[in-house]
Enzyme design. Structure first.
Site, PDB file in Angstrom:
ATOM      1  N   ARG A  24     -24.770  -9.798 107.997  1.00 19.81           N
ATOM      2  CA  ARG A  24     -23.917 -10.518 108.946  1.00 19.81           C
ATOM      3  C   ARG A  24     -24.362 -11.987 109.065  1.00 19.81           C
ATOM      4  O   ARG A  24     -23.541 -12.878 109.260  1.00 19.81           O
ATOM      5  CB  ARG A  24     -23.868  -9.818 110.316  1.00 19.81           C
ATOM      6  CG  ARG A  24     -22.747 -10.337 111.218  1.00 19.81           C
ATOM      7  CD  ARG A  24     -22.334  -9.375 112.304  1.00 19.81           C
ATOM      8  NE  ARG A  24     -21.513  -8.300 111.801  1.00 19.81           N
ATOM      9  CZ  ARG A  24     -20.192  -8.390 111.591  1.00 19.81           C
ATOM     10  NH1 ARG A  24     -19.540  -9.493 111.865  1.00 19.81           N
ATOM     11  NH2 ARG A  24     -19.520  -7.367 111.112  1.00 19.81           N
ATOM     12  N   SER A  48     -15.266  -9.697 102.338  1.00 21.07           N
ATOM     13  CA  SER A  48     -16.453 -10.560 102.393  1.00 21.07           C
ATOM     14  C   SER A  48     -17.736  -9.743 102.255  1.00 21.07           C
ATOM     15  O   SER A  48     -18.615 -10.103 101.478  1.00 21.07           O
ATOM     16  CB  SER A  48     -16.485 -11.310 103.736  1.00 21.07           C
ATOM     17  OG  SER A  48     -15.342 -12.117 103.879  1.00 21.07           O
ATOM     18  N   HIS A  89     -22.855 -13.556 106.020  1.00 21.38           N
ATOM     19  CA  HIS A  89     -21.412 -13.654 106.249  1.00 21.38           C
ATOM     20  C   HIS A  89     -21.065 -14.896 107.076  1.00 21.38           C
ATOM     21  O   HIS A  89     -20.050 -15.554 106.864  1.00 21.38           O
ATOM     22  CB  HIS A  89     -20.955 -12.373 106.970  1.00 21.38           C
ATOM     23  CG  HIS A  89     -19.515 -12.334 107.343  1.00 21.38           C
ATOM     24  ND1 HIS A  89     -19.088 -12.470 108.641  1.00 21.38           N
ATOM     25  CD2 HIS A  89     -18.399 -12.190 106.595  1.00 21.38           C
ATOM     26  CE1 HIS A  89     -17.764 -12.401 108.663  1.00 21.38           C
ATOM     27  NE2 HIS A  89     -17.322 -12.222 107.443  1.00 21.38           N
TER      28      HIS A  89
END
Lengths: 205, 205
Positions: B37, B14, B40
């Site tokens: 993040r 990812s 994500h």
């Protein structure tokens, strides 16, 4: 600073803004209630276009909740976001098995995700009528496999994993099944989206 | 069906996709770790442009966490999403007061949100060094007021409430303060965004 401090007013104002900004794309009825609650949670109007609701999904979900059915969630964030008071007043509960000791052990042995093993465990509990997957595509792939093998027959699948590896593909697979589903096409979704969908069903049950 | 089932591989894959798709807009270092993040968690690249990080924010946050500082979160969804094992191994904990009985009582009496009263309660706890607001603009407005009154001086504010009523305004107010902050400009944000920021700090502490 002047700002709205009264709880009910904030939510009411938010939904008015959402309807207004949807304009010609506004949707009414129960599907509208679901999609608007997702937008309320994400502030992302793209969900208007990527949320796919099987024709039987909302009624099947509400029926299951009203009958006291329980919900499996693949994350504790979904559990935290759901109105559990309302759910339990209708006789159901929300469960997650990702942190169970036996699940962690088996996942490690097999070298697969805990989400897959946890989902498999949930399928042995006949009280669970709705599966809500907000994070793990692997759980959704596993659910599809178990449905095809005849091991479980959910009343509703809320399939909204977010992510870059497998998320879109897992949702496309669910859309091929003859089982009521609510999915978000592509990469977007997540635990708050799953919780929003569950809460929309709860508030209309 | 063929899909990646190995836990570590999914996250690694990812982040590789995120970096690749950011292309020229890729960001490295600690700020990159935070923004990636968030992406994500949301699959939403708009966070690249709307995430505003005060120059001292990340180091101040990591320093606070390493020193065993605790975190106040305005939702139980943030608490559910944070790696609490890692936080407690560093000596801190994550707290939320929205469901405390005294908070509910006082909020009802005053006709204001529980989030505001809960935030005020958190400001009396000197162990709390980081405030993470993912849902309630009213909590963020209250935090600003208490900072200006000299009643609290956070090491870091994670100000990412999502929504249509007050969210954008509350974040603009925080950006005027001389306190390290990480905010998401406009309407977007939410509990998973707050949790993603905290986890990025934890993994780099």
């Amino acid at each position: 600073m002047d700002y709205i401090k009264v709880p009910g007013e904030i939510e009411k104002g938010s939904f008015e803004i959402i309807s207004k900004e949807l304009g010609d794309k506004d949707i009414t009825g129960l599907e509208g209630a679901v999609v608007k609650r997702i937008i309320h949670t994400t502030a992302d109007f793209e969900y208007r276009d990527i949320t796919l609701v099987h024709p039987d999904a909302i009624h099947a979900g509400i029926r299951a909740i009203k009958a006291g059915g329980s919900i499996y969630a693949d994350t504790s964030m979904i559990m935290a976001g759901v109105n559990k008071k309302r759910l339990s007043s209708l006789g159901g509960e929300i469960l997650n098995h990702v942190h169970d000791e036996d699940v962690a052990k088996k996942a490690k042995e097999l070298g697969i995700t805990r989400s897959m093993v946890a989902l498999e465990k949930a399928c042995t509990n006949s009280d669970i009528k709705i599966f809500a997957i907000g994070n793990a595509p692997t759980a959704l792939f596993m659910l599809k496999k178990l449905i095809e093998e005849g091991k479980v027959k959910p009343d509703l699948i809320i399939g909204v994993p977010v992510g870059f590896v497998g998320a879109a593909e897992s949702k496309d697979e669910i859309a091929k099944l003859d089982v009521p589903y609510i999915i978000t096409k592509g990469r977007k979704g997540g635990s708050p989206v799953a919780a929003a969908i569950i809460n929309a069903l709860l508030y209309n049950a």
